[in-house]
Scaffold this active site. Structure first.
Site, PDB file in Angstrom:
ATOM      1  N   ASP A 100      18.013  11.158 -18.698  1.00  0.00           N
ATOM      2  CA  ASP A 100      19.225  11.752 -19.243  1.00  0.00           C
ATOM      3  C   ASP A 100      19.065  13.268 -19.289  1.00  0.00           C
ATOM      4  OD1 ASP A 100      21.819  11.367 -20.789  1.00  0.00           O
ATOM      5  OD2 ASP A 100      20.950   9.355 -20.899  1.00  0.00           O
ATOM      6  N   ASP A 197      24.697  13.979 -19.094  1.00  0.00           N
ATOM      7  CA  ASP A 197      25.508  13.725 -20.287  1.00  0.00           C
ATOM      8  C   ASP A 197      26.686  14.704 -20.359  1.00  0.00           C
ATOM      9  OD1 ASP A 197      25.589  12.246 -22.900  1.00  0.00           O
ATOM     10  OD2 ASP A 197      25.399  14.257 -23.727  1.00  0.00           O
ATOM     11  N   GLU A 239      28.332  12.016 -16.252  1.00  0.00           N
ATOM     12  CA  GLU A 239      29.262  11.394 -17.194  1.00  0.00           C
ATOM     13  C   GLU A 239      30.432  12.355 -17.380  1.00  0.00           C
ATOM     14  OE1 GLU A 239      29.447   9.611 -21.737  1.00  0.00           O
ATOM     15  OE2 GLU A 239      28.552  11.544 -21.325  1.00  0.00           O
ATOM     16  N   HIS A 313      25.462   2.277 -23.850  1.00  0.00           N
ATOM     17  CA  HIS A 313      25.055   2.440 -25.253  1.00  0.00           C
ATOM     18  C   HIS A 313      26.164   3.025 -26.134  1.00  0.00           C
ATOM     19  CE1 HIS A 313      24.693   6.322 -23.466  1.00  0.00           C
ATOM     20  NE2 HIS A 313      24.531   6.883 -24.647  1.00  0.00           N
ATOM     21  N   ASP A 314      27.262   3.458 -25.541  1.00  0.00           N
ATOM     22  CA  ASP A 314      28.394   3.980 -26.324  1.00  0.00           C
ATOM     23  C   ASP A 314      29.539   2.976 -26.422  1.00  0.00           C
ATOM     24  OD1 ASP A 314      27.166   6.480 -26.566  1.00  0.00           O
ATOM     25  OD2 ASP A 314      28.108   7.235 -24.735  1.00  0.00           O
TER      26      ASP A 314
END
Ligand code: TEU
Ligand code: CA
Length: 541
Positions: A100, A197, A239, A313-314
């Site tokens: 990440d 991210d 993202e 994970h979100d």
């Protein structure tokens, strides 16, 4: 696979949320050695690339998306040696690993920020964004205003996420150089790329209110590519929650931006009341998902590349959101079949391959996610009844997908011998890997086979995409087609039994399915049916 420059189009990516994958030292927290101990499992499933959510040094206000040192490993997860060992072992098994890259913001404990807020003349002051007045008024994504007052220097600093995640000032060239140096440092260690991210936010221009896809985005991506990515055989997935799919297609088709594919959020708002944010619930309608995903396939027809995902994970667990917990395995198989044979690279979030589902804890104290906790308090203060608040959290809270991986039916689901940082989903006696492996018709075996099929046929990368029965509210049936192969993907996204005329595909051969199916004038599709049929042109003549 190695010699092909676009190997990532054909790869299976598996996301690991380190806190919850496997605990090796029984402190209740997943760690790097735990991941190493499960690499064979991932290899066996067919994983090509692991996406590792943040393991950097962090006070864990946002579970590692608040980084206080970009080059150090968080002791909760292990040491730098452990991480090197992980990279080595991933490569030894012929897999790749991306990490990440969280560079829209740092933690408030990052030495840059500590120095920056100590006095106005700090040489790091301009690494962050400061104003005398909290203007323009912008709402933080994690509730409350995006400006927080700092009483040492009497100014406000900007943070789109928690107040412990101050945004970096990308307009400062010195800051950008520090980030590029850090990126190269990681790439030189041998990692194979990044999941970037909220990367669209680095181009923001606050004064004009342009946050997502701001005016500087392409300039910075281009610069980053020149300094860091150019000439390296890596994959980057950006993202980009706030840009249109058309724009994502544009950005990923420009080879000078180093952005190989993006996560699009186009389908994530379909169960919320428009404009009211993620907690305002609306019933999910399968046809909406079908329309949006079909449209994405068409947009990426002319270059650029997409990432295929329903959960991470979100996001909540996909069976609980788009499937049916009462038909857990069938609806889980349906979702994999429906999604992963479309145009784009498949991303599986850990636990989806065994059909894990969401949680409904009774007390807010059992939840750990900062977004969820902030929302709870804000909503209660506004007078929303607690029951209603909890309903939203049950549906959309991020902890749904963050509970420990369910390996077996022993205490704590085989994740640890210690009480985990977030409670295990109480359904682990039934839903766990060991159980699922014993079931030839379970999630694991079915979805493993699906990815084998996907990898074997180039039609999934280069073929056309055509939706059949477009208006049908229940089914998502589509055809992938190139000069060699035609693949018919049949799914019933609902709990109703549906009959369809599929007689024109009589010659197709079934290669996967959760029911046996005959293609004829009146083909019956049971609830959550999923199957894949193929016709190879050469064999036909
Ligand atoms: O998420 C970005 C993002 O857009 C999220 O705020 C998302 O909208 C939200 O989680 C939905 O509830 C990334 C990370 O994936 C997330 O875990 C971090 O909290 C966030 O950035 C800040 O770094
Ligand atoms: Ca541990």
């Amino acid at each position: 696979m190695e010699k092909n420059l676009t190997w990532w189009k054909n790869a299976l990516v598996y996301q690991i949320y380190p806190l919850s994958f496997k605990d090796s030292n029984d402190d209740g927290i997943g760690d790097i050695q735990g991941i190493i101990s499960k690499l064979e499992y991932l290899k066996d499933y067919g994983v090509d690339v692991i996406w590792l959510s943040p393991v950097y040094q962090s006070p864990m206000d946002d579970n590692g998306y608040d980084i206080s040192n970009y080059k150090e490993v968080n002791p909760l997860f292990g040491t730098s040696e452990d991480l090197e060992l992980l990279i080595q072992n991933v490569h030894r098994l012929g897999m790749k690993i991306i990490m990440d890259l969280v560079v829209n913001h740092t933690s408030d404990m990052h030495p840059w920020f500590l120095d920056a807020k100590s006095n106005k003349n700090s040489k790091y002051r301009d690494y962050y964004i400061w104003k005398d007045k909290p203007e323009p008024m912008i709402h933080s994504i994690f509730s409350g205003p995006a400006w927080t007052y700092d009483n040492t220097t009497n100014q406000y600093y900007f943070h789109l996420f928690s107040k412990r995640q101050p945004d970096l000032n990308w307009q400062n060239p010195k800051l950008r150089e520090e980030i590029y140096e850090m990126i190269n440092w990681w790439l030189d260690k041998g990692i194979d790329g990044f999941r970037m991210d909220v990367i669209e936010l680095i181009g923001k221009d606050i004064d004009s209110g342009k946050l997502g896809d701001g005016p500087h985005l392409e300039k910075y991506l281009h610069e980053m590519n020149e300094r860091c990515f150019k000439g390296r055989d890596i994959m980057n997935v950006g993202e980009m929650g706030g840009i249109s799919v058309k724009r994502a297609q544009e950005l990923t088709s420009n080879p000078n931006l180093g952005l190989h594919m993006t996560f699009q959020f186009s389908h994530l708002g379909i169960d919320e009341i428009e404009g009211k944010g993620k907690w305002a619930l609306k019933d999910y309608e399968p046809i909406k998902l079908k329309e949006i995903l079909s449209n994405n396939n068409n947009i990426f027809k002319n270059g650029g590349w997409n990432a295929l995902f329903l959960s991470n994970h979100d996001q909540p667990r996909q069976i609980s959101r788009f499937g049916d917990e009462k038909n857990r395995i069938r609806s889980g198989q349906m979702l994999f079949t429906m999604l992963y044979l479309q145009r784009g690279t498949p991303y599986v979030y850990m636990g989806e391959e065994i059909g894990m589902t969401g949680i409904k804890f009774n007390h807010i104290e059992q939840y750990k996610d900062i977004e969820t906790i902030n929302y709870y308090h804000e909503a209660i203060k506004k007078g929303i009844p607690e029951k209603e608040v909890m309903q939203s959290i049950y549906k959309k809270g991020r902890d749904n997908s963050r509970t420990p991986f369910q390996w077996n039916d022993k205490k704590y689901a085989g994740f640890s011998n210690h009480k985990p940082w977030l409670e295990v989903n109480p359904n682990y006696h039934e839903v766990n890997l060991e159980n699922d492996l014993k079931n030839p018709n379970g999630m694991y075996h079915y979805t493993k086979k699906l990815f084998q099929i996907r990898k074997k046929l180039s039609v999934f990368v280069d073929g056309d995409f055509e939706v059949l029965f477009k208006e049908c509210k229940n089914t998502f049936i589509y055809l992938r087609k190139n000069t060699k192969t035609q693949v018919l993907v049949i799914t019933n996204m609902t709990n109703s039994t549906i009959t369809k005329d599929l007689s024109r595909f009589k010659k197709f051969k079934m290669i996967l399915g959760n029911d046996q199916l005959k293609l004829n004038e009146q083909t019956i599709l049971n609830p959550y049916h999923a199957s894949v049929f193929v016709k190879e042109e050469e064999n036909d003549n």
